[in-house]
Design an enzyme around this catalytic site. Structure first.
Site, PDB file in Angstrom:
ATOM      1  CE1 TYR A   1      -3.328  -2.708  -0.009  1.00 32.27           C
ATOM      2  CE2 TYR A   1      -4.167  -1.841   2.046  1.00 32.27           C
ATOM      3  CZ  TYR A   1      -4.276  -2.712   0.986  1.00 32.27           C
ATOM      4  OH  TYR A   1      -5.338  -3.582   0.924  1.00 32.27           O
TER       5      TYR A   1
ATOM      6  CE  LYS B   1       2.700 -17.432   0.413  1.00 29.14           C
ATOM      7  NZ  LYS B   1       2.196 -18.766   0.724  1.00 29.14           N
TER       8      LYS B   1
ATOM      9  CG  ASP C   1      -0.539 -19.219   2.368  1.00 28.98           C
ATOM     10  OD1 ASP C   1       0.126 -19.186   3.423  1.00 28.98           O
ATOM     11  OD2 ASP C   1      -0.103 -19.704   1.310  1.00 28.98           O
TER      12      ASP C   1
ATOM     13  CG  ASP D   1      -7.334  -3.935   3.954  1.00 27.91           C
ATOM     14  OD1 ASP D   1      -8.318  -3.777   4.707  1.00 27.91           O
ATOM     15  OD2 ASP D   1      -7.227  -3.369   2.850  1.00 27.91           O
TER      16      ASP D   1
ATOM     17  CG  ASP E   1     -12.601  -6.745   5.332  1.00 22.23           C
ATOM     18  OD1 ASP E   1     -12.208  -5.916   6.171  1.00 22.23           O
ATOM     19  OD2 ASP E   1     -13.301  -6.441   4.342  1.00 22.23           O
TER      20      ASP E   1
END
Ligand code: ATP
Length: 325
Positions: free
Chosen positions: A119, A166, A198, A222, A226
């Site tokens: 981002y 990751k 993941d 982010d 969610d």
């Protein structure tokens, strides 16, 4: 001195839930409110999604309460987080008694790095049909978010700290992130569990009770928060705080929800709980606790908005929260 709060409702349901949260704030403490514009609507009128005046006022306010921005979200939220000097986005995802949650044992807090990662905003079209994105990860920001996350866990009674990464694929950038976290953990003698982001997504769904504070790079925080919203009953319940420096920006995790905007049925809980985080930031811990208790009472006993299976309006839920204060 009365603390100043900048109020930026933005777009869509932001214009419905932010006034509800301001009513709640007004009922518990004496604050000086100022309102400013940002988002799609102001862009249509002026050509700018985040007017310089709004940026300046956010940087000067003791705290900012923000609703949501639609298409222009990235042009509004990212600079606003910068305006208040925030580097940490704190997103608690808790199940509440009375709310139908997929995983009632969920009590997670995502501590998301807020300034870099994918981002950082460095994207280009290098040739026709070929685009690139630069992912920025620095030692300084990685250590800073780790320090914040370990402090948060210790101060708030969370024993489990998970660190999402990751680094098996993004070896240099997430390798740097993990090294920063490891150095801070060693300095403090803190325990944590590194987890590939993941497989962490699966584990959060299967075994949320085994996690507490989850320290994340920007994008992972982010997405995973969610996902956690889905475990506890939806986006209408998740508040967030962008903190780190003196100022702070408090906003629901949800966006402008164009599908229900204007209908008066948005769940105000996420924004009212964000306002409680704002109160805590201003040192008003007992007022924050009163607001949380009132919201929890309404979630338990109703009335509830349609996202939680009820048929109450935003106004009716807000009234019920106010009545409990
Ligand atoms: P944006 O592009 O602004 O992020 P979006 O629709 O993609 O908008 P959200 O605004 O986060 O994303 O909404 C996702 C879904 O969750 C929508 O169906 C929306 O109605 C629902 N939702 C989000 N917030 C609330 C809320 N406070 N009350 C009820 N439903 C909500």
């Amino acid at each position: 001195m009365t603390e100043s709060v900048l109020v930026v409702p933005g777009d869509g349901i932001g214009r419905e839930v932010v006034p509800a949260a301001v009513e709640v704030l007004e009922a518990v403490v004496d604050l000086e409110f100022h309102e400013a514009d940002a988002g799609d609507r102001v862009k249509r009128e002026t050509g700018e999604a985040l007017p310089a005046e709004t940026y300046r006022r956010a940087s000067e306010a003791d705290a900012t309460l923000f609703g949501a921005a639609g298409e222009t979200a990235a042009d509004v939220v990212l600079p606003l987080r910068e305006a208040v000097g925030s580097f940490a986005n704190v997103r608690p995802a808790r199940a509440y008694p009375g709310v139908d949650a997929l995983r009632p044992e969920t009590d997670l807090v995502f501590v998301r790095e807020n300034t870099e990662g994918v981002y950082a905003g460095i994207e280009s079209e290098v040739a026709d049909g070929v685009t690139t994105l630069t992912r920025v990860v620095t030692d300084e920001a990685s250590r800073r978010i780790a320090e914040f996350g370990f402090d948060y866990a210790a101060d708030n009674g969370y024993d489990d700290v998970t660190v999402a990464h990751k680094a098996n694929v993004m070896r240099t950038t997430d390798g740097r992130f993990l090294d920063g976290v490891a150095a801070v953990a060693e300095e403090r003698g803190a325990d944590y569990e590194p987890a590939l982001m993941d497989s962490l997504a699966t584990d959060l769904v299967m075994r949320p009770g085994e996690h507490g504070v989850v320290i994340c790079p920007n994008l992972a925080g982010d997405v995973l928060s969610d996902l956690a919203a889905g475990l506890v009953g939806g986006l209408g319940l998740l508040p967030s705080a962008n903190v780190g420096a003196e100022g702070g920006l408090f906003e629901p995790v949800h966006g402008s929800a164009p599908d229900i905007a204007g209908e008066g049925v948005a769940n105000p809980a996420a924004t009212v709980l964000s306002a409680a985080m704002l109160l805590e930031h201003l040192g008003e811990a007992s007022a924050a606790a009163r607001v949380r208790t009132a919201v929890e009472g309404v979630l338990a006993d109703g009335p509830r908005t349609p996202d939680l299976g009820g048929d109450a309006s935003t106004a009716a839920v807000t009234e019920a929260i106010l009545a409990r204060l």
